[in-house]
Scaffold this motif. Structure first.
Motif, PDB file in Angstrom:
ATOM      1  N   GLU A  44       1.085  -1.106   0.203  1.00 29.00           N
ATOM      2  CA  GLU A  44      -0.157   0.336   0.092  1.00 29.00           C
ATOM      3  C   GLU A  44       0.892   1.080   0.049  1.00 29.00           C
ATOM      4  OE1 GLU A  44       0.353  -1.846   2.500  1.00 29.00           O
ATOM      5  OE2 GLU A  44       0.588  -1.497   4.680  1.00 29.00           O
ATOM      6  N   SER A  45       2.392   0.988   0.477  1.00 30.46           N
ATOM      7  CA  SER A  45       2.948   2.257   0.867  1.00 30.46           C
ATOM      8  C   SER A  45       4.084   1.755   0.072  1.00 30.46           C
ATOM      9  CB  SER A  45       2.607   2.653   2.424  1.00 30.46           C
ATOM     10  OG  SER A  45       3.109   1.719   2.577  1.00 30.46           O
ATOM     11  N   GLY A  46       5.203   3.441   0.163  1.00 30.60           N
ATOM     12  CA  GLY A  46       6.545   3.052   0.053  1.00 30.60           C
ATOM     13  C   GLY A  46       7.054   2.499   1.400  1.00 30.60           C
ATOM     14  N   TRP A  47       6.801   2.700   1.889  1.00 31.37           N
ATOM     15  CA  TRP A  47       6.703   2.042   3.295  1.00 31.37           C
ATOM     16  C   TRP A  47       7.535   0.521   3.389  1.00 31.37           C
ATOM     17  CZ3 TRP A  47       6.076  -1.221   7.104  1.00 31.37           C
ATOM     18  CH2 TRP A  47       6.794  -1.200   8.936  1.00 31.37           C
ATOM     19  N   ARG A  48       5.803  -0.732   2.969  1.00 33.88           N
ATOM     20  CA  ARG A  48       5.613  -0.643   3.174  1.00 33.88           C
ATOM     21  C   ARG A  48       6.985  -1.993   1.796  1.00 33.88           C
ATOM     22  NH1 ARG A  48       3.755  -3.575   6.883  1.00 33.88           N
ATOM     23  NH2 ARG A  48       2.883  -1.890   6.943  1.00 33.88           N
ATOM     24  N   THR A  49       6.736  -1.092   0.961  1.00 32.11           N
ATOM     25  CA  THR A  49       7.550  -1.301  -0.399  1.00 32.11           C
ATOM     26  C   THR A  49       8.775  -1.467  -0.363  1.00 32.11           C
ATOM     27  OG1 THR A  49       6.143  -0.700  -1.872  1.00 32.11           O
ATOM     28  CG2 THR A  49       8.530  -0.790  -2.808  1.00 32.11           C
ATOM     29  N   ASP A 121       6.219  -4.928  12.743  1.00 35.89           N
ATOM     30  CA  ASP A 121       5.628  -3.730  12.431  1.00 35.89           C
ATOM     31  C   ASP A 121       3.949  -3.570  13.378  1.00 35.89           C
ATOM     32  OD1 ASP A 121       4.452  -2.188  11.475  1.00 35.89           O
ATOM     33  OD2 ASP A 121       3.474  -3.019   9.476  1.00 35.89           O
ATOM     34  N   ARG A 122       3.372  -4.272  13.731  1.00 33.67           N
ATOM     35  CA  ARG A 122       2.020  -3.746  13.803  1.00 33.67           C
ATOM     36  C   ARG A 122       1.151  -5.313  14.760  1.00 33.67           C
ATOM     37  NH1 ARG A 122      -2.377  -2.259   8.448  1.00 33.67           N
ATOM     38  NH2 ARG A 122      -0.359  -0.799   8.367  1.00 33.67           N
ATOM     39  N   ALA A 123       0.609  -5.001  16.011  1.00 32.64           N
ATOM     40  CA  ALA A 123       0.270  -5.747  17.337  1.00 32.64           C
ATOM     41  C   ALA A 123      -0.952  -6.462  17.111  1.00 32.64           C
ATOM     42  CB  ALA A 123       0.637  -5.339  18.930  1.00 32.64           C
ATOM     43  N   ASP A 139       7.436   2.304  17.896  1.00 37.27           N
ATOM     44  CA  ASP A 139       6.140   2.534  18.626  1.00 37.27           C
ATOM     45  C   ASP A 139       5.438   3.472  19.024  1.00 37.27           C
ATOM     46  OD1 ASP A 139       4.564   3.763  20.779  1.00 37.27           O
ATOM     47  OD2 ASP A 139       6.578   4.003  23.045  1.00 37.27           O
ATOM     48  N   PHE A 140       3.852   3.061  17.977  1.00 44.61           N
ATOM     49  CA  PHE A 140       3.675   3.994  17.376  1.00 44.61           C
ATOM     50  C   PHE A 140       2.516   5.399  17.754  1.00 44.61           C
ATOM     51  CE2 PHE A 140       2.285   0.156  14.578  1.00 44.61           C
ATOM     52  CZ  PHE A 140       3.583   0.139  13.781  1.00 44.61           C
ATOM     53  N   VAL A 141       2.226   4.723  19.154  1.00 47.45           N
ATOM     54  CA  VAL A 141       2.157   5.847  19.524  1.00 47.45           C
ATOM     55  C   VAL A 141       3.358   6.878  20.209  1.00 47.45           C
ATOM     56  CG1 VAL A 141       0.940   6.742  22.400  1.00 47.45           C
ATOM     57  CG2 VAL A 141       0.528   4.250  21.310  1.00 47.45           C
ATOM     58  N   ASP A 206      -6.630   5.567   3.555  1.00 47.82           N
ATOM     59  CA  ASP A 206      -5.976   3.420   3.680  1.00 47.82           C
ATOM     60  C   ASP A 206      -4.549   3.099   3.725  1.00 47.82           C
ATOM     61  OD1 ASP A 206      -7.052   1.151   4.253  1.00 47.82           O
ATOM     62  OD2 ASP A 206      -7.283   0.857   2.319  1.00 47.82           O
ATOM     63  N   PHE A 207      -4.127   4.551   3.895  1.00 44.56           N
ATOM     64  CA  PHE A 207      -2.613   4.789   4.179  1.00 44.56           C
ATOM     65  C   PHE A 207      -2.302   4.837   2.594  1.00 44.56           C
ATOM     66  CE2 PHE A 207      -1.836   2.597   8.167  1.00 44.56           C
ATOM     67  CZ  PHE A 207      -1.390   3.724   8.856  1.00 44.56           C
ATOM     68  N   THR A 208      -2.837   4.897   2.246  1.00 49.30           N
ATOM     69  CA  THR A 208      -2.460   4.923   0.314  1.00 49.30           C
ATOM     70  C   THR A 208      -1.861   6.060  -0.017  1.00 49.30           C
ATOM     71  OG1 THR A 208      -4.965   4.703  -0.828  1.00 49.30           O
ATOM     72  CG2 THR A 208      -3.548   3.060   0.055  1.00 49.30           C
ATOM     73  N   ALA A 231      -1.169  14.030   8.276  1.00 48.15           N
ATOM     74  CA  ALA A 231      -1.741  12.635   7.391  1.00 48.15           C
ATOM     75  C   ALA A 231      -0.827  11.385   8.359  1.00 48.15           C
ATOM     76  CB  ALA A 231      -0.832  12.568   6.235  1.00 48.15           C
ATOM     77  N   HIS A 232      -1.227  10.472   8.756  1.00 48.17           N
ATOM     78  CA  HIS A 232      -0.044   8.822   9.307  1.00 48.17           C
ATOM     79  C   HIS A 232       0.589   8.447   8.570  1.00 48.17           C
ATOM     80  CE1 HIS A 232      -3.940   8.339  12.251  1.00 48.17           C
ATOM     81  NE2 HIS A 232      -3.945   9.672  12.560  1.00 48.17           N
ATOM     82  N   ASN A 233       0.633   8.501   7.506  1.00 42.53           N
ATOM     83  CA  ASN A 233       2.007   8.503   6.659  1.00 42.53           C
ATOM     84  C   ASN A 233       2.452   8.618   5.393  1.00 42.53           C
ATOM     85  OD1 ASN A 233      -0.069   7.476   4.371  1.00 42.53           O
ATOM     86  ND2 ASN A 233       1.497   5.341   4.281  1.00 42.53           N
TER      87      ASN A 233
HETATM   88  O1  AHR Z   1       2.320  -0.083   9.887  1.00 44.84           O
HETATM   89  C1  AHR Z   1       3.193   0.790   9.349  1.00 44.84           C
HETATM   90  C2  AHR Z   1       2.286   2.053   8.191  1.00 44.84           C
HETATM   91  O2  AHR Z   1       2.008   1.139   7.333  1.00 44.84           O
HETATM   92  C3  AHR Z   1       3.354   2.731   7.737  1.00 44.84           C
HETATM   93  O3  AHR Z   1       3.030   3.829   8.795  1.00 44.84           O
HETATM   94  C4  AHR Z   1       2.026   2.671   6.422  1.00 44.84           C
HETATM   95  O4  AHR Z   1       3.420   3.550   5.274  1.00 44.84           O
HETATM   96  C5  AHR Z   1       2.456   1.317   6.026  1.00 44.84           C
HETATM   97  O5  AHR Z   1       1.552   1.523   5.308  1.00 44.84           O
END
Ligand code: AHR
Length: 327
Positions: A44-49, A121-123, A139-141, A206-208, A231-233
């Protein structure tokens, strides 16, 4: 194949209440090669790639046989992938949960099969901590707090339309995802200290990049006097830039922009003055993940939580960092 003697040692070392490292007498090679099943969120994002590349490259370097799936941001696809890894009897499963809830059943299945799970990455939101051995990620918070703190510290320059209030619009990540929930919470907890700052509108992109653009187009129609985009990303921030420019406004000046990630495209926009501040979220989790997997299989104790080290970038710092930026 991970030999049975090694399995026995792993069970002892991991102790009661944790998963054993005894999956994998079906999928592994006979030479001790570890097989990892990795269920990725999507692309979905440059981060994910960057994150996917880090995991794939690190597995190759560590000699780990990686089975990798892209779930296209759908929980049902991730669950399907995890079930298939269980059926293949891999040695270890890792995944980045697209949303926080709804994982207990499939994680119980992995536990019953004796396959350890490492979250990256995510919990997940579960009451049963025995369902995974370790969680590696940001730590996303804290990321949300850093974004909010910069806004509070720079509030004097943020009231772009000069009406005495700072009107923020928020582009949220995927609904129900840990980074969307936590980055919102962290940001709100800090900005509440300044009564001039408020969030006028908040919606998921949606992070896109496309999602960010569409939501920002709608905000520009519905909201008066937008001063700041949070923006969250980066990708959603970059989409918002497109919408702001299409509306004849100058991003970074007429509307200030704060994002999270610090991937190359985001950092370029920051150095160019189109974004005002970025909080880093490091996607290069591969080496630490492979290290954790090896330790789990070897029966070593691993920390329940490994937090990624991260920084923040102003426009000047982005210009300095860009030439050597890895992702
Ligand atoms: O879970 C990390 C997040 O997911 C990144 O910040 C975002 O770019 C990705 O889609």
């Amino acid at each position: 194949m991970i030999k049975k003697t090694l399995v026995a040692a792993s069970v002892v070392a991991l102790g009661a209440g944790t998963l054993s490292a005894c999956g994998g007498d079906g999928a592994s090679a006979d030479d001790g090669t570890i097989t990892m099943g990795f269920a990725q969120v999507g692309a979905e994002s440059g981060w994910r790639t960057a994150n996917s590349a880090s995991i794939q490259d690190s597995a190759e370097e560590a000699g780990i046989d990686l089975k990798f799936t892209d779930a296209q941001q759908k929980q049902e696809n991730q669950i399907k992938a995890i079930r298939s890894y269980i059926q293949q009897d891999v040695d270890v499963i890792s995944f980045s949960p697209v949303v926080e809830t709804g994982w207990d059943a499939v994680l119980q299945e992995a536990k019953r099969a004796g396959i350890p799970v490492i979250l990256t990455d995510r919990a997940v939101d579960t009451e049963d901590e025995s369902l995974y051995v370790s969680f590696l990620g940001s730590d996303f918070v804290a990321e949300g707090e850093k974004a909010g703190q910069w806004l509070v510290d720079n509030a004097g320059d943020m009231d772009v339309d000069g009406d005495g209030d700072i009107n923020v619009v928020e582009l949220q990540g995927t609904t129900g995802a840990a980074p969307a929930i936590d980055r919102k919470e962290g940001f709100e907890s800090v900005i509440e200290s300044d009564p001039t700052i408020s969030i006028g509108a908040s919606q998921t992109g949606d992070f896109t990049r496309d999602g960010g653009k569409q939501v920002m187009e709608a905000f520009l129609q519905s909201e008066d006097g937008i001063d700041v985009v949070y923006a969250h990303n980066d990708d959603m921030g970059l989409g918002a830039i497109e919408a702001i420019e299409a509306a004849g406004l100058v991003p970074g000046e007429d509307i200030k922009i704060i994002t999270i990630d610090a991937v190359k495209d985001g950092m370029t926009a920051l150095a160019d003055g189109k974004i005002n501040y970025i909080v880093e979220c490091n996607p290069l989790l591969g080496p630490q993940l492979m290290d954790l997997a090896q330790k789990v299989i070897d029966g070593e104790e691993v920390p329940r939580r490994v937090v990624t080290e991260e920084t923040t970038f102003t426009q000047e710092q982005a210009a300095e960092a860009l030439p050597t930026r890895e992702y």
